[in-house]
Design a protein around this motif. Sequence first.
Motif, PDB file in Angstrom:
ATOM      1  N   GLU A  36     -19.342 -20.560  17.203  1.00 32.38           N
ATOM      2  CA  GLU A  36     -20.547 -21.177  16.628  1.00 32.38           C
ATOM      3  C   GLU A  36     -21.674 -20.176  16.422  1.00 32.38           C
ATOM      4  OE1 GLU A  36     -18.579 -24.350  19.251  1.00 32.38           O
ATOM      5  OE2 GLU A  36     -18.915 -22.191  19.292  1.00 32.38           O
ATOM      6  N   GLU A  37     -21.585 -19.017  17.089  1.00 32.36           N
ATOM      7  CA  GLU A  37     -22.643 -18.009  16.950  1.00 32.36           C
ATOM      8  C   GLU A  37     -22.393 -17.067  15.778  1.00 32.36           C
ATOM      9  OE1 GLU A  37     -24.320 -17.409  21.409  1.00 32.36           O
ATOM     10  OE2 GLU A  37     -22.220 -16.845  21.127  1.00 32.36           O
ATOM     11  N   PHE A  38     -21.400 -17.403  14.970  1.00 33.37           N
ATOM     12  CA  PHE A  38     -21.119 -16.693  13.729  1.00 33.37           C
ATOM     13  C   PHE A  38     -21.651 -17.511  12.558  1.00 33.37           C
ATOM     14  CE2 PHE A  38     -17.981 -13.652  15.324  1.00 33.37           C
ATOM     15  CZ  PHE A  38     -18.187 -12.620  14.424  1.00 33.37           C
ATOM     16  N   LEU A  39     -22.187 -16.842  11.564  1.00 34.89           N
ATOM     17  CA  LEU A  39     -22.646 -17.537  10.364  1.00 34.89           C
ATOM     18  C   LEU A  39     -22.166 -16.793   9.125  1.00 34.89           C
ATOM     19  CD1 LEU A  39     -24.388 -19.600   8.786  1.00 34.89           C
ATOM     20  CD2 LEU A  39     -26.320 -18.022   9.081  1.00 34.89           C
ATOM     21  N   ILE A  40     -21.480 -17.516   8.238  1.00 32.79           N
ATOM     22  CA  ILE A  40     -21.108 -16.981   6.931  1.00 32.79           C
ATOM     23  C   ILE A  40     -22.085 -17.553   5.910  1.00 32.79           C
ATOM     24  CG2 ILE A  40     -19.315 -16.820   5.164  1.00 32.79           C
ATOM     25  CD1 ILE A  40     -17.299 -17.588   7.383  1.00 32.79           C
ATOM     26  N   ILE A  41     -22.736 -16.683   5.170  1.00 27.13           N
ATOM     27  CA  ILE A  41     -23.637 -17.129   4.108  1.00 27.13           C
ATOM     28  C   ILE A  41     -22.944 -16.902   2.781  1.00 27.13           C
ATOM     29  CG2 ILE A  41     -25.872 -16.808   2.994  1.00 27.13           C
ATOM     30  CD1 ILE A  41     -27.017 -16.007   5.663  1.00 27.13           C
ATOM     31  N   ALA A  42     -22.653 -18.005   2.090  1.00 28.11           N
ATOM     32  CA  ALA A  42     -21.969 -17.949   0.798  1.00 28.11           C
ATOM     33  C   ALA A  42     -22.971 -18.249  -0.317  1.00 28.11           C
ATOM     34  CB  ALA A  42     -20.829 -18.966   0.768  1.00 28.11           C
ATOM     35  N   PRO A  43     -22.660 -17.841  -1.552  1.00 31.18           N
ATOM     36  CA  PRO A  43     -23.634 -18.006  -2.642  1.00 31.18           C
ATOM     37  C   PRO A  43     -23.910 -19.442  -3.037  1.00 31.18           C
ATOM     38  CG  PRO A  43     -21.583 -17.038  -3.452  1.00 31.18           C
ATOM     39  CD  PRO A  43     -21.504 -17.032  -1.970  1.00 31.18           C
ATOM     40  N   ASN A  44     -22.954 -20.350  -2.866  1.00 30.35           N
ATOM     41  CA  ASN A  44     -23.171 -21.756  -3.236  1.00 30.35           C
ATOM     42  C   ASN A  44     -22.106 -22.635  -2.572  1.00 30.35           C
ATOM     43  OD1 ASN A  44     -20.812 -21.472  -4.997  1.00 30.35           O
ATOM     44  ND2 ASN A  44     -22.206 -20.390  -6.378  1.00 30.35           N
ATOM     45  N   LYS A  45     -22.284 -23.961  -2.636  1.00 26.45           N
ATOM     46  CA  LYS A  45     -21.337 -24.899  -2.021  1.00 26.45           C
ATOM     47  C   LYS A  45     -19.980 -24.841  -2.712  1.00 26.45           C
ATOM     48  CE  LYS A  45     -24.832 -28.050  -0.309  1.00 26.45           C
ATOM     49  NZ  LYS A  45     -25.491 -29.357  -0.436  1.00 26.45           N
ATOM     50  N   PHE A  46     -20.026 -24.578  -3.990  1.00 25.12           N
ATOM     51  CA  PHE A  46     -18.820 -24.410  -4.787  1.00 25.12           C
ATOM     52  C   PHE A  46     -17.941 -23.323  -4.161  1.00 25.12           C
ATOM     53  CE2 PHE A  46     -16.818 -22.620  -8.682  1.00 25.12           C
ATOM     54  CZ  PHE A  46     -16.220 -23.771  -9.166  1.00 25.12           C
ATOM     55  N   PHE A  47     -18.588 -22.237  -3.742  1.00 21.25           N
ATOM     56  CA  PHE A  47     -17.892 -21.093  -3.163  1.00 21.25           C
ATOM     57  C   PHE A  47     -17.376 -21.429  -1.763  1.00 21.25           C
ATOM     58  CE2 PHE A  47     -17.516 -16.628  -1.784  1.00 21.25           C
ATOM     59  CZ  PHE A  47     -16.884 -16.115  -2.903  1.00 21.25           C
ATOM     60  N   LEU A  48     -18.152 -22.208  -0.986  1.00 20.11           N
ATOM     61  CA  LEU A  48     -17.706 -22.614   0.341  1.00 20.11           C
ATOM     62  C   LEU A  48     -16.424 -23.429   0.246  1.00 20.11           C
ATOM     63  CD1 LEU A  48     -21.036 -23.640   2.106  1.00 20.11           C
ATOM     64  CD2 LEU A  48     -19.588 -21.696   2.678  1.00 20.11           C
ATOM     65  N   ASN A  49     -16.344 -24.294  -0.753  1.00 17.07           N
ATOM     66  CA  ASN A  49     -15.133 -25.071  -0.970  1.00 17.07           C
ATOM     67  C   ASN A  49     -13.964 -24.162  -1.336  1.00 17.07           C
ATOM     68  OD1 ASN A  49     -13.459 -26.612  -3.390  1.00 17.07           O
ATOM     69  ND2 ASN A  49     -13.803 -27.878  -1.588  1.00 17.07           N
ATOM     70  N   TYR A  50     -14.277 -23.122  -2.095  1.00  8.56           N
ATOM     71  CA  TYR A  50     -13.267 -22.175  -2.578  1.00  8.56           C
ATOM     72  C   TYR A  50     -12.608 -21.417  -1.419  1.00  8.56           C
ATOM     73  CZ  TYR A  50     -11.421 -18.625  -5.849  1.00  8.56           C
ATOM     74  OH  TYR A  50     -10.626 -17.795  -6.588  1.00  8.56           O
TER      75      TYR A  50
END
Length: 757
Positions: A235-249
């Motif tokens: 839980e102490e890790f965070l991935i920052i993606a460009p958009n929700k579309f990309f998170l789904n990808y």
Amino acid sequence: MNISLDDELAEKNKLKRTKDYIDKEVKESEERLERGFEDYDFDDYADDYMKAALRDKFTSRIKNLRKVRNKPYFARVDFIEKGETKRDAFYLGKVMVTDHETLEQIVIDWRAPIADLYYEGRLGEANYNCPEGNIEGEIKLKRQYFFTKDGELENVMDIDITTNDEMLQPFLTANSDTRLKNIISTIQAEQNKIIRAEMWKPLIVQGVAGSGKTTIALHRIAYLIYNYDKNFFPEEFLIIAPNKFFLNYISNVLPDLGVDRVQQSTYEDIAFEIIGAEYDIEDPNEKLARMIDNNKSEKEEEMCKVIEEASIFKSSIRFKNMIDEYLYEVEKRFIPDDDFRIDKYVFMKKEDIHHLYFREYANLPICRRIEEITKHLKNSVMMRSAQILKDIEEDRDYKVAKVKLEEPVEEIRLSLIRNIYGDAEKLAKSIVKDAKKHALNYFGANKVMTPLKYYKEFIDVYLEQIAENRIDKKRIQYLKDSFSSAQRKGKIEMEDLAPLMYIKCMVHGIKTKFELKHIVVDEAQDFSEFQFYVFKKIVKSDSMTILGDLAQGIYYYRGTRNWQKTMKIVFGEDTEPTYLTLKKTYRTTEEIMNVANHVISHLLDKLNCEPGEPVMKNGAPVTIKQFEDREEMISRIKERLLEFEEKGFTNIAVIGKTIPDCLRLEKEIGREDIHLISSKDSEYNGGINIVPSYLSKGLEFDAVIITDADRHNYSKSEVDTKLLYVCITRAMNTLDIYTVSELTTLLEETNRDNLFC
């Protein structure tokens, strides 16, 4: 199989033994779940909690073992430690399998230190690092395994270099999936260095399009969680993606690697959580579309230049420094220029309070400083209360004695004495019981505002006077006007989020749930130095993984244009980030990548980037065609879509430059099964897609058709060059480039090198 019959028999026996053990462990684990862990000895108070934790652990273990049963390992490496004679064979897989009776490791997790021998070592002398130190020795064998869907041994290959380019071909030529995949069996040496890089210092990865940056980032997280499990929780890790579309990808990769509970978020969503409020964000793609529109009037061109400069400024450390100047004025509002006193008694001198506020606790947010100093003030009252109460009594007794001497009328004298006793008692109670209230009242003159109200005050009132002659007045005026305009619509700009998060950090502080140990930033070329600075502030360390490609930096007015410069600004002169590059591209064919390299070539020196080295050879030639009219071009697009479907392509893109271009294409092509991708999409399902150029970044398709690639649409400007480069590098197998008007010079130059058919 390129091994002997004896070896083949031994390998088949190993596979059977491994499967048998997996089956045995699954069965035993299921039985323990059914029995409710009755053989475990629990303390009563921890019973339910421990049983729930064990249920989760065993359920996850069963799930992972079942998932790998038909392919329990993918490689083997034989190693003899220096000074030893015994040759050990290590089988590598996605999940560790251990014989709990003999403690023999039947399969070793691919993230274990010894796996480095497979990914980076060659036959002969080699070494690897582990907690015990550097282990030297000799690699005697490296072997790869291929299994049928039913889990039978299909092929075994002895190798020297791990998965060379020729061996990669079957993996790379397969049709694109709508999700990324795990690559543990094909990790290359340059990728392995990134995955296993040190955690506690910043890692910067400059990778060409199609080099697998996103997939490698996810594998790095899985590696770090496995090897640093005693230092932090997932839980102490965070991935920052460009958009929700990309998170789904990317959604299936971490669970497939056996990693759960890692935080995954878009930049906007994590910003809202930190700020503690949600805002409507003006679509950043609208600003980009305005910038890349080559039909602008001269007046609009001038306006875009001001917008560009203002956005660059708002995304810079200079802007953050000006906010710091403003916040110094804010913090001075909270600290009174008086001693802390109750009645006539001074409990702490203002000089001592100022020392605590401006020096000792200067590293804390303003609200936290006030909390800490309030404790000091309260403690000062408690520590001196006995002496003060004694002083109050002495003062009371003195006043009573004086009244007795000076007031002859008994009735008045008794009334005065009662009042003296009452005032003394009231003051004594106030000091003892209301110490905290008095301490809070000391700071009570100013109320804390929201981050947005502070930011508005900074923009409206302070920015111009702080900037003085340092910033162009047009830029300042645009910042004020654009912020006011957005506010009237109830919105803010994307560039406002970093300042708002920063103000939140500096004034209010961040909730404990955001005590992160590591942040992974994907598509990092689109992030500014101010954003990176805020990330560092949130993590409270240099532990970050930053991956991007400057050649794809289409948001040039708010992104990073030079890794070294940005990292020096963010992390300082004393921190030397690990800088690694990914030069090989595993997505596109040699023919497609050669075209992309030609398009971007005139920017490579400026960006300090290198051209991509394609792994896939002998693909189809890139098709370029100029049509007589638009009707003919649309007719050909329709034909090609049918041809792609006949070839079995399931993931196809028609790329227009802007949303209006794509809306027109959607209408002209006229197929009901075609999907227009917009910035509002949060799910990606493959099929035939129409995509604006700037939203295609990060995606990949079996076949791509780029439309209207003319001189007007794609000039030789930096942003147009990057956009065309992005569009070209989305294609895995087949690329068509169409135009009606005169072909862009970016492609005309490559065409002269006979790269097209």
